[in-house]
Motif scaffolding. Structure first.
Motif, short mmCIF file in Angstrom:
data_model
loop_
_atom_site.label_atom_id
_atom_site.label_comp_id
_atom_site.label_asym_id
_atom_site.label_seq_id
_atom_site.Cartn_x
_atom_site.Cartn_y
_atom_site.Cartn_z
N PRO A 1 16.21 -1.36 80.32
CA PRO A 1 15.63 -1.66 79.02
C PRO A 1 16.45 -1.06 77.88
N VAL A 2 16.38 -1.66 76.71
CA VAL A 2 17.08 -1.15 75.54
C VAL A 2 16.56 0.23 75.18
N GLU A 3 15.27 0.40 75.21
CA GLU A 3 14.64 1.70 74.93
C GLU A 3 14.15 2.28 76.25
N PRO A 4 14.39 3.58 76.49
CA PRO A 4 13.93 4.17 77.74
C PRO A 4 12.41 4.13 77.85
N THR A 5 11.95 3.87 79.06
CA THR A 5 10.51 3.84 79.31
C THR A 5 9.99 5.27 79.44
N VAL A 6 8.68 5.41 79.51
CA VAL A 6 8.08 6.73 79.70
C VAL A 6 8.60 7.34 81.00
N THR A 7 8.67 6.56 82.05
CA THR A 7 9.16 7.04 83.34
C THR A 7 10.60 7.52 83.24
N ALA B 1 19.57 9.95 86.56
CA ALA B 1 18.13 10.07 86.82
C ALA B 1 17.35 8.99 86.08
N MET B 2 17.76 8.72 84.84
CA MET B 2 17.07 7.69 84.06
C MET B 2 17.30 6.30 84.66
N LEU B 3 18.52 6.02 85.11
CA LEU B 3 18.80 4.72 85.73
C LEU B 3 18.02 4.56 87.03
N THR B 4 17.94 5.63 87.80
CA THR B 4 17.16 5.59 89.04
C THR B 4 15.70 5.31 88.74
N ALA B 5 15.16 5.96 87.72
CA ALA B 5 13.76 5.73 87.34
C ALA B 5 13.55 4.29 86.88
N ALA B 6 14.49 3.76 86.12
CA ALA B 6 14.37 2.37 85.66
C ALA B 6 14.40 1.41 86.84
N SER B 7 15.28 1.67 87.79
CA SER B 7 15.38 0.81 88.97
C SER B 7 14.10 0.86 89.79
N GLN B 8 13.54 2.06 89.95
CA GLN B 8 12.30 2.20 90.70
C GLN B 8 11.15 1.49 90.00
N GLU B 9 11.11 1.57 88.68
CA GLU B 9 10.06 0.88 87.91
C GLU B 9 10.17 -0.62 88.10
#
Length: 96
Positions: A54-60, A84-92
């Motif tokens: 996402p353009v803006e990071p999510t809460v996760t 860590a943020m990319l991993t969280a985005a992928s998991q979401e």
């Protein structure tokens, strides 16, 4: 926006052609062709080291960044937080 990848575009075109030969001229057929092309493009881009986020990071993603920041110090902090943020985005995305 990143530049279009010629290799990924070739893969998308191949997938579109393959789907074209398998589907009749119906709305469902066109959807299948476009889905095949987009999926092939994104798969090739991932092989090239790019992922869709996402353009803006999510809460996760923000939570993952804070947790990752607590784990490291020094020069490797930014890269560790980013991963860590990319991993969280992928998991979401996989959970959706």
């Amino acid at each position: 926006m990143t530049a279009l990848s010629p290799t990924a575009l070739e893969e998308a075109a191949k997938a579109f052609q393959s789907a074209y030969h398998e589907h009749a001229d119906t709305l469902e057929g066109y959807e299948a062709m476009l889905t095949a092309a987009i999926t092939a493009y994104l798969a090739q881009r991932e092989k090239e080291g790019f992922v869709e986020v996402p353009v803006e990071p999510t809460v996760t993603m923000r939570k993952a960044a804070v947790e990752a920041d607590d784990e490291r110090t020094g020069n490797e902090t930014c890269a560790h937080i980013y991963r860590a943020m990319l991993t969280a985005a992928s998991q979401e995305q996989n959970d959706a």
